[in-house]
Design a protein around this motif. Structure first.
Motif: not given
Length: 211
Positions: A143-172
């Motif tokens: 769910a986090s991945y698709y939320l982040m990817a959708s933010f990037v596609e729509t150019k919205t909430n990019l700060n949140e997208a960055e935070r989610i990406l950092a969390e995913l990088e910790v996970f993997r």
């Protein structure tokens, strides 16, 4: 430019999400095997000689079983996942919506809805379903991945997208797909600084054989 972004993210989606699902959906192994068998049969039928239809019939049987048994949660999921495998995520939507009606708070179904809407380039819907999944299961990787990817596609909430990406990088940690997505985000940011963004221009290509 948006075509480039779409290909970049969609091209990374399957490998990355398969990795997440291997970590989170081990209990679906038998179901996945049945789906892949149906998909492989369908592909063989398409590429084989004229009249070779058993694979297509098998795919049709999966779909028919789900439509004939709307209270069967597993049958609905199987049909939906099959559509994703054959790169028809739009076809999965009806089955996942029915499955979600049976189990409204099932986080995996909510995340699957985020996936198919994303792959169908319906990014606002993908955001909505991903958020619902994360309410039920916080920090759910898919769910986090698709939320982040959708933010990037729509150019919205990019700060949140960055935070989610950092969390995913910790996970993997060290995941090359995540590293490439970070490069895509950095490209989007630098382009935006020049008054132009890779997210501009109209819709282009269907998402990764879908969503």
């Amino acid at each position: 430019m948006k075509r480039n972004l779409t290909f970049a993210i969609m091209g990374l989606t399957l490998g990355l999400v398969c990795g997440f699902k291997a970590s989170n959906y081990n209990h679906r192994a038998d179901l996945a095997a049945r789906q892949m068998s149906a998909v492989n049969s369908a592909v063989s039928a398409k590429s084989g000689p004229p009249g070779a239809q058993p694979g297509v019939a098998e795919v049709q049987a999966v779909v028919a079983r789900a439509r004939q048994n709307p209270p069967d949660f597993e049958a609905l999921q199987e049909a939906a996942h099959l559509f994703v495998q054959i790169q028809r995520p739009d076809g999965a939507i009806e089955f996942l919506l029915k499955a979600q009606q049976l189990k409204p708070e099932d986080p995996e179904t909510l995340a699957d809805l985020a996936e198919v809407f994303y792959l169908s380039q319906k990014f606002e819907e993908a955001i909505s379903w991903a958020r619902r999944a994360l309410v039920v299961r916080p920090k759910f990787p898919i769910a986090s991945y698709y939320l982040m990817a959708s933010f990037v596609e729509t150019k919205t909430n990019l700060n949140e997208a960055e935070r989610i990406l950092a969390e995913l990088e910790v996970f993997r940690p060290g995941d090359p797909a995540l590293a490439q997505i970070r490069q895509v985000m950095q490209t989007a940011g630098s382009a935006g600084d020049k008054g132009k963004t890779v997210l501009t221009h109209g819709p282009e290509d269907p998402s990764g054989g879908k969503r």
